[in-house]
Design an enzyme around this catalytic site. Structure first.
Site, mmCIF file in Angstrom:
data_model
loop_
_atom_site.group_PDB
_atom_site.id
_atom_site.type_symbol
_atom_site.label_atom_id
_atom_site.label_comp_id
_atom_site.label_asym_id
_atom_site.label_seq_id
_atom_site.Cartn_x
_atom_site.Cartn_y
_atom_site.Cartn_z
ATOM 1 N N ASP A 87 56.276 11.313 45.585
ATOM 2 C CA ASP A 87 56.620 11.062 47.342
ATOM 3 C C ASP A 87 55.146 10.927 47.373
ATOM 4 O O ASP A 87 54.949 9.756 48.081
ATOM 5 C CB ASP A 87 57.251 13.006 47.791
ATOM 6 C CG ASP A 87 58.565 12.897 47.076
ATOM 7 O OD1 ASP A 87 59.009 12.474 47.333
ATOM 8 O OD2 ASP A 87 58.460 14.283 47.714
ATOM 9 N N GLU A 98 63.102 4.735 45.695
ATOM 10 C CA GLU A 98 61.637 3.867 45.428
ATOM 11 C C GLU A 98 62.132 2.646 46.163
ATOM 12 O O GLU A 98 61.432 1.994 45.492
ATOM 13 C CB GLU A 98 61.649 4.164 44.219
ATOM 14 C CG GLU A 98 62.598 2.978 43.362
ATOM 15 C CD GLU A 98 63.931 4.053 42.443
ATOM 16 O OE1 GLU A 98 64.297 3.839 41.439
ATOM 17 O OE2 GLU A 98 63.798 5.171 43.517
ATOM 18 N N ASN A 102 58.148 10.352 38.038
ATOM 19 C CA ASN A 102 58.873 11.824 38.675
ATOM 20 C C ASN A 102 58.892 12.551 37.328
ATOM 21 O O ASN A 102 58.960 13.798 37.745
ATOM 22 C CB ASN A 102 60.308 11.240 39.053
ATOM 23 C CG ASN A 102 60.249 11.153 40.963
ATOM 24 O OD1 ASN A 102 59.169 11.758 41.724
ATOM 25 N ND2 ASN A 102 61.376 10.642 41.488
#
Length: 522
Positions: A417, A443, A408
């Site tokens: 995503d 996650e 991320n």
């Protein structure tokens, strides 16, 4: 063949029956009819005789067993062609005659004359009463799935169950009964499979019909498409539960939307009634106004001085103002009612959109399409119930993407995503139809694997890891390898589903600490 027409032959047949004082039975009628028509006489189908012959045929080989079953099936349907084909094929499975002087029974057989039972292999274990009890239980468990429409099959089932439940079981008799029963069972199973297939087609026709009738309601058409997809093969209890939930959503929407539609129709009806009433009032007011104008014109014509004209003009002005006021009031009221009708229509459209959104998000994660926590709770409750009822294993796996925060931070949350969605897609393609995928949070994902023991559950997660190494995730033009660490737990007796997930979570952290990209059993 006679040149007479069928009705003429029938009339002549009745005459000869009467003249010969014969009973008007179907057999007599057919015999005389065939004679007049020149049709060869066909003997009556000897069903019972053929059944006796079929029962007397030995079934020492699998081929003979199958052909005798086909023969019995053809006899039940009075099919001469089927009888002929089964008998001809049966002859091809007749074993060669034994050598002279070999009177001793071969090893691995039970003496019994023509009905000797050949064991599966030399030295095979004895057929104990407990074995026959297991056979009886298996047959009893089969009954609900096979139905009770076939009376002969039910009779065979009852006979076989009585035979295997006897204290002194006759193995030779049971073998003969099982051979005949297995052949009949194959036909019944085929019929049940066809019935299931046909019922599924009928269900799809119902969904399609509802969708066609509601072509203007896109929200309902979408629900029908979802129902058709959920009810596609392979059809399992889990998928039927999903169909039931979706159908309940549709029914709820229909009821709610119908209530709003009825209210909108009522508002429209009131508006039209008010419009007609106001139109009538306007017409009446216009008529009165025209009458007053005509009366005023007549008075003006008769007036001789300005003094006589002034009151008339004042009355005309007053009538005009009243007419304008009534028209304005009616117009304002109609405009208000139209706005209310438009607002109701807009409200219904918003309601449909909101119901679609809520229905889609109530049990599924919008990003990955997997079940959310609520959907997972429902699925877990269903699977635990199946475990308690069927006494089958259930494996629960909790997996967590490795180094997801780093992904991320380096590539952005949008890429993160997409990585989650990629993992969910690959997992669904690797899973069996009966498995369940849910997003547990962030996650983390949970996979429920029914009818799966611990060892097989670990193997399944390992296969998913290998598949992810073959299918790189693309972040723009860059290939990104996604890995995960997973813990697997098998549901214990009397254990709650949440406790199994907790144990899988602990094992997942052990996999993380052991170097990541690993699967650890609990």
């Amino acid at each position: 063949m006679s040149d007479k027409k069928p009705f003429e032959i029938a009339r002549e047949t009745l005459k000869q029956l009467t003249a010969g004082k014969l009973l008007p039975t179907p057999l007599n009628y057919q015999k005389i009819y065939n004679e007049i028509a020149g049709i060869p006489q066909m003997p009556q189908f000897p069903m019972e005789t053929l059944r006796d012959i079929a029962q007397a045929l030995p079934t020492k080989t699998p081929g003979q067993q199958k052909q005798r079953g086909l023969l019995e099936y053809a006899i039940d349907r009075m099919n001469w062609d089927g009888v002929k084909a089964a008998l001809v094929a049966y002859g091809g499975f007749v074993p060669p005659p034994a050598e002279a002087g070999s009177g001793a029974a071969s090893p691995g057989t039970l003496p019994g004359g023509a009905g000797d039972t050949t064991l599966l292999s030399q030295g095979a274990p004895a057929l104990t009463p407990e074995f026959f009890k297991q056979v009886g239980r298996m047959i009893e468990f089969l009954q609900p799935a096979l139905g009770n429409d076939d009376a002969r099959f039910m009779e065979q089932t009852d006979t076989l169950l009585k035979a295997v439940k006897k204290p002194d079981v006759d193995a030779v008799q049971v073998k003969q009964l099982l051979v005949s029963y297995s052949d009949r069972l194959s036909f019944v199973a085929e019929d049940q499979a066809e019935i299931r297939k046909t019922l599924l087609k009928l269900l799809h026709l119902v969904f399609e019909n509802i969708g066609e009738l509601s072509i203007d309601n896109q929200w309902l058409s979408g629900q029908m498409d979802a129902l058709k997809a959920a009810s596609g093969p392979p059809l399992t209890l889990r998928r039927l539960d999903e169909v039931e939930r979706k159908l309940k959503d549709v029914i709820f929407k229909q009821k709610d939307a119908k209530g709003h539609a009825v209210q909108a129709q009522e508002d429209m009806r009131k508006m039209l009634a008010t419009f007609v009433e106001r139109l009538s009032q306007i017409t009446q007011s216009t008529g009165n106004f025209h009458a007053k104008l005509e009366e005023s014109a007549r008075l003006i014509e008769q007036a001789k001085t300005i003094t006589e004209i002034a009151p008339v003009l004042k009355e005309v002005v007053g009538a005009t103002r009243d007419m304008a006021y009534d028209s304005k009031v009616s117009r304002d009221e109609l405009v208000a009612m139209r706005e209310r009708a438009q607002a109701t229509e807009t409200e219904i459209a918003k309601l449909h959109q909101e119901l679609d959104r809520v229905s889609a998000q109530s049990r599924h994660d919008s990003l990955t399409g997997a079940l959310n926590r609520k959907g997972l709770d429902e699925a877990m409750e269903r699977e635990v119930s199946n475990v308690r009822r069927k006494e089958t294993p259930l494996c629960v796996s909790l997996l967590d993407i490795d180094n997801f925060k780093q992904l991320n931070d380096s590539l952005g949350h949008a890429v993160g995503d997409n990585a989650l969605a990629h993992l969910a897609t690959v997992a669904r393609e690797c899973m069996r139809p009966q498995d369940t995928l849910a997003r547990y949070g962030g996650e983390e994902f949970v996979i429920l694997m029914p009818d799966t023991a611990m060892e097989k559950g670990i193997e399944a997660m390992t296969r998913l890891q290998r598949e992810l190494t073959k299918r790189f995730f693309l972040a723009g033009e860059d290939k990104v390898l996604i890995t995960f660490s997973a813990g697997v737990a098998q549901l214990a007796t009397d254990e709650k589903g949440s406790d199994a997930i907790r144990r899988a979570d602990q094992s997942m952290y052990l996999a993380k600490r052991s170097g990541k990209n690993r699967v650890v059993g609990s």
